[in-house]
Design a protein around this motif. Structure first.
Motif, PDB file in Angstrom:
ATOM      1  N   ALA A  82       0.861  -1.185   0.000  1.00 15.49           N
ATOM      2  CA  ALA A  82       0.000   0.000   0.000  1.00 15.49           C
ATOM      3  C   ALA A  82       0.894   1.231   0.000  1.00 15.49           C
ATOM      4  CB  ALA A  82      -0.906   0.013   1.225  1.00 15.49           C
ATOM      5  N   SER A  83       0.483   2.247  -0.723  1.00 15.82           N
ATOM      6  CA  SER A  83       1.263   3.483  -0.739  1.00 15.82           C
ATOM      7  C   SER A  83       0.349   4.665  -1.043  1.00 15.82           C
ATOM      8  CB  SER A  83       2.392   3.417  -1.765  1.00 15.82           C
ATOM      9  OG  SER A  83       1.879   3.483  -3.078  1.00 15.82           O
ATOM     10  N   LYS A  84       0.902   5.850  -0.969  1.00 18.84           N
ATOM     11  CA  LYS A  84       0.109   7.069  -1.134  1.00 18.84           C
ATOM     12  C   LYS A  84      -0.324   7.288  -2.577  1.00 18.84           C
ATOM     13  CE  LYS A  84       0.176  11.935   0.273  1.00 18.84           C
ATOM     14  NZ  LYS A  84       0.968  12.994   0.934  1.00 18.84           N
ATOM     15  N   SER A  85       0.492   6.821  -3.530  1.00 24.72           N
ATOM     16  CA  SER A  85       0.178   7.146  -4.921  1.00 24.72           C
ATOM     17  C   SER A  85       0.174   5.956  -5.875  1.00 24.72           C
ATOM     18  CB  SER A  85       1.164   8.194  -5.450  1.00 24.72           C
ATOM     19  OG  SER A  85       2.504   7.753  -5.321  1.00 24.72           O
ATOM     20  N   THR A  86       0.978   4.936  -5.605  1.00 19.06           N
ATOM     21  CA  THR A  86       1.024   3.781  -6.503  1.00 19.06           C
ATOM     22  C   THR A  86       1.012   2.486  -5.706  1.00 19.06           C
ATOM     23  OG1 THR A  86       3.453   3.782  -6.535  1.00 19.06           O
ATOM     24  CG2 THR A  86       2.330   5.032  -8.263  1.00 19.06           C
ATOM     25  N   GLY A  87       0.580   1.409  -6.336  1.00 16.06           N
ATOM     26  CA  GLY A  87       0.545   0.112  -5.675  1.00 16.06           C
ATOM     27  C   GLY A  87      -0.834  -0.499  -5.789  1.00 16.06           C
ATOM     28  N   SER A  88      -0.967  -1.692  -5.257  1.00 14.00           N
ATOM     29  CA  SER A  88      -2.243  -2.391  -5.342  1.00 14.00           C
ATOM     30  C   SER A  88      -3.306  -1.742  -4.467  1.00 14.00           C
ATOM     31  CB  SER A  88      -2.066  -3.861  -4.948  1.00 14.00           C
ATOM     32  OG  SER A  88      -1.478  -3.967  -3.662  1.00 14.00           O
ATOM     33  N   ILE A  89      -2.880  -1.044  -3.425  1.00 13.96           N
ATOM     34  CA  ILE A  89      -3.810  -0.351  -2.534  1.00 13.96           C
ATOM     35  C   ILE A  89      -3.283   1.057  -2.273  1.00 13.96           C
ATOM     36  CG2 ILE A  89      -4.845  -0.304  -0.229  1.00 13.96           C
ATOM     37  CD1 ILE A  89      -4.719  -3.324  -0.184  1.00 13.96           C
ATOM     38  N   ILE A  90      -4.142   2.043  -2.409  1.00 13.70           N
ATOM     39  CA  ILE A  90      -3.778   3.435  -2.134  1.00 13.70           C
ATOM     40  C   ILE A  90      -4.245   3.787  -0.727  1.00 13.70           C
ATOM     41  CG2 ILE A  90      -4.038   5.831  -2.854  1.00 13.70           C
ATOM     42  CD1 ILE A  90      -2.555   4.063  -4.867  1.00 13.70           C
ATOM     43  N   VAL A  91      -3.369   4.432   0.052  1.00 11.86           N
ATOM     44  CA  VAL A  91      -3.737   4.827   1.410  1.00 11.86           C
ATOM     45  C   VAL A  91      -3.096   6.171   1.750  1.00 11.86           C
ATOM     46  CG1 VAL A  91      -1.795   3.582   2.484  1.00 11.86           C
ATOM     47  CG2 VAL A  91      -3.850   4.094   3.835  1.00 11.86           C
ATOM     48  N   ASP A  92      -3.830   6.978   2.467  1.00 12.12           N
ATOM     49  CA  ASP A  92      -3.321   8.227   3.024  1.00 12.12           C
ATOM     50  C   ASP A  92      -3.264   8.038   4.535  1.00 12.12           C
ATOM     51  OD1 ASP A  92      -2.766  10.748   3.956  1.00 12.12           O
ATOM     52  OD2 ASP A  92      -4.517  11.713   3.044  1.00 12.12           O
ATOM     53  N   ILE A  93      -2.075   7.862   5.094  1.00 11.45           N
ATOM     54  CA  ILE A  93      -1.984   7.536   6.512  1.00 11.45           C
ATOM     55  C   ILE A  93      -2.332   8.711   7.419  1.00 11.45           C
ATOM     56  CG2 ILE A  93      -0.337   5.652   6.140  1.00 11.45           C
ATOM     57  CD1 ILE A  93       1.855   7.511   7.293  1.00 11.45           C
ATOM     58  N   THR A  94      -2.512   9.909   6.854  1.00 13.84           N
ATOM     59  CA  THR A  94      -2.965  11.040   7.667  1.00 13.84           C
ATOM     60  C   THR A  94      -4.475  11.004   7.886  1.00 13.84           C
ATOM     61  OG1 THR A  94      -3.344  12.588   5.827  1.00 13.84           O
ATOM     62  CG2 THR A  94      -1.093  12.449   6.707  1.00 13.84           C
ATOM     63  N   ASP A  95      -5.147  10.058   7.252  1.00 12.42           N
ATOM     64  CA  ASP A  95      -6.601   9.965   7.293  1.00 12.42           C
ATOM     65  C   ASP A  95      -7.024   8.602   7.844  1.00 12.42           C
ATOM     66  OD1 ASP A  95      -9.314   9.730   6.781  1.00 12.42           O
ATOM     67  OD2 ASP A  95      -9.197  10.476   4.725  1.00 12.42           O
ATOM     68  N   SER A  96      -7.620   8.599   9.021  1.00  8.97           N
ATOM     69  CA  SER A  96      -8.023   7.337   9.654  1.00  8.97           C
ATOM     70  C   SER A  96      -9.019   6.562   8.803  1.00  8.97           C
ATOM     71  CB  SER A  96      -8.624   7.597  11.033  1.00  8.97           C
ATOM     72  OG  SER A  96      -7.641   8.057  11.933  1.00  8.97           O
ATOM     73  N   ASN A  97      -9.904   7.261   8.117  1.00  9.48           N
ATOM     74  CA  ASN A  97     -10.872   6.570   7.260  1.00  9.48           C
ATOM     75  C   ASN A  97     -10.183   5.852   6.113  1.00  9.48           C
ATOM     76  OD1 ASN A  97     -13.191   7.310   8.711  1.00  9.48           O
ATOM     77  ND2 ASN A  97     -13.282   9.296   7.688  1.00  9.48           N
ATOM     78  N   SER A  98      -9.126   6.473   5.563  1.00  8.21           N
ATOM     79  CA  SER A  98      -8.364   5.835   4.500  1.00  8.21           C
ATOM     80  C   SER A  98      -7.652   4.593   5.025  1.00  8.21           C
ATOM     81  CB  SER A  98      -7.340   6.826   3.927  1.00  8.21           C
ATOM     82  OG  SER A  98      -6.588   6.231   2.887  1.00  8.21           O
ATOM     83  N   ILE A  99      -7.161   4.666   6.248  1.00 10.13           N
ATOM     84  CA  ILE A  99      -6.507   3.512   6.863  1.00 10.13           C
ATOM     85  C   ILE A  99      -7.503   2.373   7.057  1.00 10.13           C
ATOM     86  CG2 ILE A  99      -5.404   2.665   8.978  1.00 10.13           C
ATOM     87  CD1 ILE A  99      -4.087   5.453   9.230  1.00 10.13           C
ATOM     88  N   ARG A 100      -8.688   2.697   7.540  1.00 13.91           N
ATOM     89  CA  ARG A 100      -9.715   1.664   7.734  1.00 13.91           C
ATOM     90  C   ARG A 100     -10.099   1.013   6.405  1.00 13.91           C
ATOM     91  NH1 ARG A 100     -11.734   5.640  11.288  1.00 13.91           N
ATOM     92  NH2 ARG A 100     -11.521   5.007  13.496  1.00 13.91           N
TER      93      ARG A 100
END
Length: 200
Positions: free
Chosen positions: A29-47
């Motif tokens: 998982a990463s912020k911009s590329t990868g199989s899963i996009i995640v923004d770790i500054t956002d709890s909803n994105s983490i969930r």
């Protein structure tokens, strides 16, 4: 093992991902590329990320940023960059991710040498790294279901030497194989609440 690597496409993340792919199922998982996009500054994105991954055996985070600048130039908002990203981003990965780990799973966070040996322009980054160390040592006392948590703290890695060498005069770059070994120790070993320092 099924291992989630957050930041698995970065300078260190790519090498760690390559290592664990031999013999394990790796989800990146990463912020911009990868199989899963995640923004770790956002709890909803983490969930949302964990809903996609399902149950895991290990979580590795090699992500998060902080503002580098002279202390005299850092504003209150500049400090919040590191607070929301590298510190609370990793805290929230632990807080939320523990519920997606199988019994005896593990969480590995990432900091760096600045917690112990800061250089100029790192008042914010050093503060955040030190806070993560204290957090991991404290939360290790309360984890349930045999879940372990450790932190890998490395010096300037050899793959980033050209980019950061001017910030670290006199520092010897750390070989990537030693950094990878730190993550292997955390995930595959039995350490808990440990700051795994790789500074040489």
């Amino acid at each position: 093992m099924k291992i989630l690597i957050v930041g698995g496409n970065g300078t260190i993340g790519k090498k760690v991902t390559s290592y664990f792919k031999e013999g394990h199922k790796v989800v990146v998982a990463s912020k911009s590329t990868g199989s899963i996009i995640v923004d770790i500054t956002d709890s909803n994105s983490i969930r949302t990320m964990f809903e996609k991954t399902g149950k895991l055996d290990a979580i590795i985070c090699i992500a998060g940023e902080a503002k580098w600048d002279y202390f005299s130039e850092l504003s209150e908002e500049d400090y919040y960059i590191g607070f929301k990203s590298k510190l609370m981003g990793q805290v929230n990965l632990v807080r939320i991710g523990q519920h997606y780990l199988n019994k005896k799973g593990s969480i590995t966070l990432t900091t760096g040498i600045l917690a112990d040996d800061p250089v100029i322009k790192t008042a914010s980054a050093a503060m955040v790294n030190g806070a993560i160390h204290s957090f991991a040592q404290a939360v290790a006392l309360e984890m349930e279901n045999g879940i372990r948590i450790n932190v890998v703290s490395s010096g300037m890695v050899e793959d980033a030497y050209e980019k950061y060498k001017d910030y670290f005069p006199g520092h010897n770059p750390v070989p990537m194989n030693k950094v990878i070994a730190g993550y292997a120790r955390s995930v595959l070993g039995k350490d808990n609440g440990k700051i795994i320092r790789i500074y040489e």
